[in-house]
Scaffold this motif. Structure first.
Motif, PDB file in Angstrom:
ATOM      1  N   ILE A 147     -28.294  -9.541 -18.030  1.00 41.15           N
ATOM      2  CA  ILE A 147     -27.437 -10.716 -18.217  1.00 41.15           C
ATOM      3  C   ILE A 147     -27.892 -11.525 -19.429  1.00 41.15           C
ATOM      4  O   ILE A 147     -27.075 -11.997 -20.225  1.00 41.15           O
ATOM      5  N   SER A 148     -29.200 -11.666 -19.570  1.00 39.21           N
ATOM      6  CA  SER A 148     -29.744 -12.367 -20.741  1.00 39.21           C
ATOM      7  C   SER A 148     -29.314 -11.684 -22.038  1.00 39.21           C
ATOM      8  O   SER A 148     -28.852 -12.339 -22.981  1.00 39.21           O
ATOM      9  N   LYS A 149     -29.436 -10.373 -22.066  1.00 36.55           N
ATOM     10  CA  LYS A 149     -29.090  -9.626 -23.276  1.00 36.55           C
ATOM     11  C   LYS A 149     -27.598  -9.688 -23.579  1.00 36.55           C
ATOM     12  O   LYS A 149     -27.190  -9.931 -24.721  1.00 36.55           O
ATOM     13  N   SER A 150     -26.758  -9.496 -22.556  1.00 40.25           N
ATOM     14  CA  SER A 150     -25.311  -9.455 -22.776  1.00 40.25           C
ATOM     15  C   SER A 150     -24.751 -10.816 -23.171  1.00 40.25           C
ATOM     16  O   SER A 150     -23.706 -10.911 -23.826  1.00 40.25           O
ATOM     17  N   ASN A 151     -25.454 -11.883 -22.788  1.00 37.57           N
ATOM     18  CA  ASN A 151     -25.010 -13.237 -23.139  1.00 37.57           C
ATOM     19  C   ASN A 151     -25.798 -13.838 -24.297  1.00 37.57           C
ATOM     20  O   ASN A 151     -25.659 -15.020 -24.593  1.00 37.57           O
ATOM     21  N   HIS A 152     -26.635 -13.012 -24.925  1.00 37.87           N
ATOM     22  CA  HIS A 152     -27.350 -13.391 -26.155  1.00 37.87           C
ATOM     23  C   HIS A 152     -28.207 -14.649 -25.989  1.00 37.87           C
ATOM     24  O   HIS A 152     -28.187 -15.540 -26.829  1.00 37.87           O
ATOM     25  N   TRP A 153     -28.983 -14.695 -24.888  1.00 33.47           N
ATOM     26  CA  TRP A 153     -29.870 -15.837 -24.700  1.00 33.47           C
ATOM     27  C   TRP A 153     -31.027 -15.826 -25.699  1.00 33.47           C
ATOM     28  O   TRP A 153     -31.526 -16.873 -26.070  1.00 33.47           O
ATOM     29  N   GLU A 154     -31.469 -14.650 -26.083  1.00 31.15           N
ATOM     30  CA  GLU A 154     -32.554 -14.553 -27.073  1.00 31.15           C
ATOM     31  C   GLU A 154     -32.148 -15.297 -28.349  1.00 31.15           C
ATOM     32  O   GLU A 154     -30.988 -15.208 -28.754  1.00 31.15           O
ATOM     33  N   PRO A 155     -33.073 -15.993 -29.026  1.00 28.33           N
ATOM     34  CA  PRO A 155     -34.480 -16.205 -28.671  1.00 28.33           C
ATOM     35  C   PRO A 155     -34.714 -17.532 -27.928  1.00 28.33           C
ATOM     36  O   PRO A 155     -35.699 -18.214 -28.161  1.00 28.33           O
ATOM     37  N   TYR A 156     -33.767 -17.873 -27.038  1.00 30.13           N
ATOM     38  CA  TYR A 156     -33.847 -19.147 -26.321  1.00 30.13           C
ATOM     39  C   TYR A 156     -33.716 -18.959 -24.803  1.00 30.13           C
ATOM     40  O   TYR A 156     -33.014 -19.706 -24.127  1.00 30.13           O
ATOM     41  N   ASN A 157     -34.403 -17.956 -24.282  1.00 31.56           N
ATOM     42  CA  ASN A 157     -34.348 -17.698 -22.843  1.00 31.56           C
ATOM     43  C   ASN A 157     -34.790 -18.903 -22.015  1.00 31.56           C
ATOM     44  O   ASN A 157     -34.273 -19.134 -20.915  1.00 31.56           O
ATOM     45  N   THR A 158     -35.745 -19.665 -22.531  1.00 33.72           N
ATOM     46  CA  THR A 158     -36.223 -20.854 -21.810  1.00 33.72           C
ATOM     47  C   THR A 158     -35.099 -21.862 -21.611  1.00 33.72           C
ATOM     48  O   THR A 158     -34.936 -22.425 -20.521  1.00 33.72           O
ATOM     49  N   LEU A 159     -34.313 -22.098 -22.657  1.00 35.45           N
ATOM     50  CA  LEU A 159     -33.233 -23.075 -22.569  1.00 35.45           C
ATOM     51  C   LEU A 159     -32.176 -22.614 -21.572  1.00 35.45           C
ATOM     52  O   LEU A 159     -31.688 -23.407 -20.758  1.00 35.45           O
ATOM     53  N   ALA A 160     -31.824 -21.336 -21.625  1.00 40.14           N
ATOM     54  CA  ALA A 160     -30.854 -20.791 -20.675  1.00 40.14           C
ATOM     55  C   ALA A 160     -31.380 -20.952 -19.246  1.00 40.14           C
ATOM     56  O   ALA A 160     -30.639 -21.378 -18.342  1.00 40.14           O
ATOM     57  N   SER A 161     -32.659 -20.664 -19.039  1.00 36.87           N
ATOM     58  CA  SER A 161     -33.267 -20.772 -17.711  1.00 36.87           C
ATOM     59  C   SER A 161     -33.251 -22.215 -17.222  1.00 36.87           C
ATOM     60  O   SER A 161     -32.942 -22.497 -16.057  1.00 36.87           O
ATOM     61  N   TRP A 162     -33.578 -23.138 -18.114  1.00 35.10           N
ATOM     62  CA  TRP A 162     -33.631 -24.557 -17.749  1.00 35.10           C
ATOM     63  C   TRP A 162     -32.268 -25.042 -17.269  1.00 35.10           C
ATOM     64  O   TRP A 162     -32.164 -25.728 -16.235  1.00 35.10           O
ATOM     65  N   TYR A 163     -31.218 -24.677 -17.996  1.00 33.30           N
ATOM     66  CA  TYR A 163     -29.873 -25.107 -17.595  1.00 33.30           C
ATOM     67  C   TYR A 163     -29.426 -24.427 -16.310  1.00 33.30           C
ATOM     68  O   TYR A 163     -28.724 -25.035 -15.488  1.00 33.30           O
ATOM     69  N   LEU A 164     -29.832 -23.201 -16.118  1.00 32.91           N
ATOM     70  CA  LEU A 164     -29.502 -22.530 -14.855  1.00 32.91           C
ATOM     71  C   LEU A 164     -30.214 -23.215 -13.686  1.00 32.91           C
ATOM     72  O   LEU A 164     -29.621 -23.398 -12.609  1.00 32.91           O
ATOM     73  N   TRP A 165     -31.452 -23.632 -13.869  1.00 29.34           N
ATOM     74  CA  TRP A 165     -32.137 -24.400 -12.834  1.00 29.34           C
ATOM     75  C   TRP A 165     -31.394 -25.711 -12.562  1.00 29.34           C
ATOM     76  O   TRP A 165     -31.237 -26.111 -11.416  1.00 29.34           O
ATOM     77  N   LYS A 166     -30.943 -26.365 -13.630  1.00 32.80           N
ATOM     78  CA  LYS A 166     -30.228 -27.626 -13.472  1.00 32.80           C
ATOM     79  C   LYS A 166     -28.942 -27.441 -12.662  1.00 32.80           C
ATOM     80  O   LYS A 166     -28.506 -28.353 -11.959  1.00 32.80           O
ATOM     81  N   SER A 167     -28.344 -26.254 -12.768  1.00 37.24           N
ATOM     82  CA  SER A 167     -27.088 -26.001 -12.046  1.00 37.24           C
ATOM     83  C   SER A 167     -27.280 -26.095 -10.543  1.00 37.24           C
ATOM     84  O   SER A 167     -26.311 -26.308  -9.797  1.00 37.24           O
ATOM     85  N   LEU A 168     -28.504 -25.939 -10.069  1.00 40.35           N
ATOM     86  CA  LEU A 168     -28.788 -26.039  -8.640  1.00 40.35           C
ATOM     87  C   LEU A 168     -28.802 -27.489  -8.171  1.00 40.35           C
ATOM     88  O   LEU A 168     -28.777 -27.765  -6.976  1.00 40.35           O
ATOM     89  N   GLU A 169     -28.829 -28.421  -9.137  1.00 37.72           N
ATOM     90  CA  GLU A 169     -28.922 -29.846  -8.804  1.00 37.72           C
ATOM     91  C   GLU A 169     -27.610 -30.591  -8.973  1.00 37.72           C
ATOM     92  O   GLU A 169     -27.465 -31.724  -8.505  1.00 37.72           O
ATOM     93  N   ILE A 170     -26.640 -29.967  -9.679  1.00 37.21           N
ATOM     94  CA  ILE A 170     -25.409 -30.699 -10.001  1.00 37.21           C
ATOM     95  C   ILE A 170     -24.205 -30.122  -9.258  1.00 37.21           C
ATOM     96  O   ILE A 170     -24.285 -29.074  -8.652  1.00 37.21           O
TER      97      ILE A 170
END
Length: 203
Positions: A180-203
């Motif tokens: 999923i990371s590769k197909s959505n081109h998260w590189e080289p910002y996997n941390t940012l993608a992860s952070w927002y995905l964590w935030k999705s659990l709160e909103i």
């Protein structure tokens, strides 16, 4: 991690992943700030392993208050096992925090020039400590060192968020998360993608 890199990274994720873009629109300001309290961070990460955020926070508070918010490696290593157990640590975690402390005292691991080391070098270094595996080091790389391209594939919260956001039938494994990371081109910002995905659990 600096403000220019963060702005560039958020724009990159926003333009490449429409699902995370929706989270970015509602999640508020990205507020991850790296720091250099390396030993404290590893202690907190060990204490928090396999616990809910609330439980980890409660035990960490008790643990740090016991040491007057200054838990040195020598103080922890000299503590009686039962005293540490009484603070809420499992017997396994008592061994882990003592092993971390001993390796720091003996200089088997150190934090000198850590910001000049690669993620792989840091994982190799810190994994010498009993109880510190990939998840703990990933948390350290993200929340302490502020590395931009970390994908914490073993984190349950991230797995839950990916399952929800991408409409998966089951919790994804490491291979699926990387795909999923590769197909959505998260590189080289996997941390940012992860952070927002964590935030999705709160909103």
């Amino acid at each position: 991690m600096n403000s220019n890199q963060i702005v560039k990274g958020i724009k990159h994720i926003y333009n490449n992943d429409v699902k995370i873009a929706r989270i970015i629109d509602t999640a508020g300001t990205f507020d991850l700030k790296p720091h250099n309290n390396y030993y404290y961070s590893l202690l907190k990460a060990i204490v928090g392993q396999q616990l809910s955020v609330k439980a980890a926070s409660s035990i960490n508070k008790k643990f740090f208050v016991h040491f007057k918010n200054k838990p040195s490696a020598q103080k922890i290593y000299n503590s009686k096992d039962q005293n540490l157990r009484n603070l809420g640590l499992s017997w396994a975690k008592v061994k882990y925090v003592k092993d971390l402390s001993l390796k720091i005292i003996n200089k088997e691991i150190h934090f000198r020039n850590i910001n000049n080391k690669s993620n792989e070098e840091i994982i190799s270094e810190l994994s010498k400590v009993k109880g510190i595996g990939a998840w703990t080091v990933h948390m350290f790389l993200i929340f302490t060192l502020g590395r931009l391209n970390v994908l914490p594939v073993n984190d349950l919260g991230l797995k839950r968020a990916i399952k929800n956001i991408y409409g998966l039938r089951k919790i994804p494994d490491e291979k699926k998360i990387k795909k999923i990371s590769k197909s959505n081109h998260w590189e080289p910002y996997n941390t940012l993608a992860s952070w927002y995905l964590w935030k999705s659990l709160e909103i």
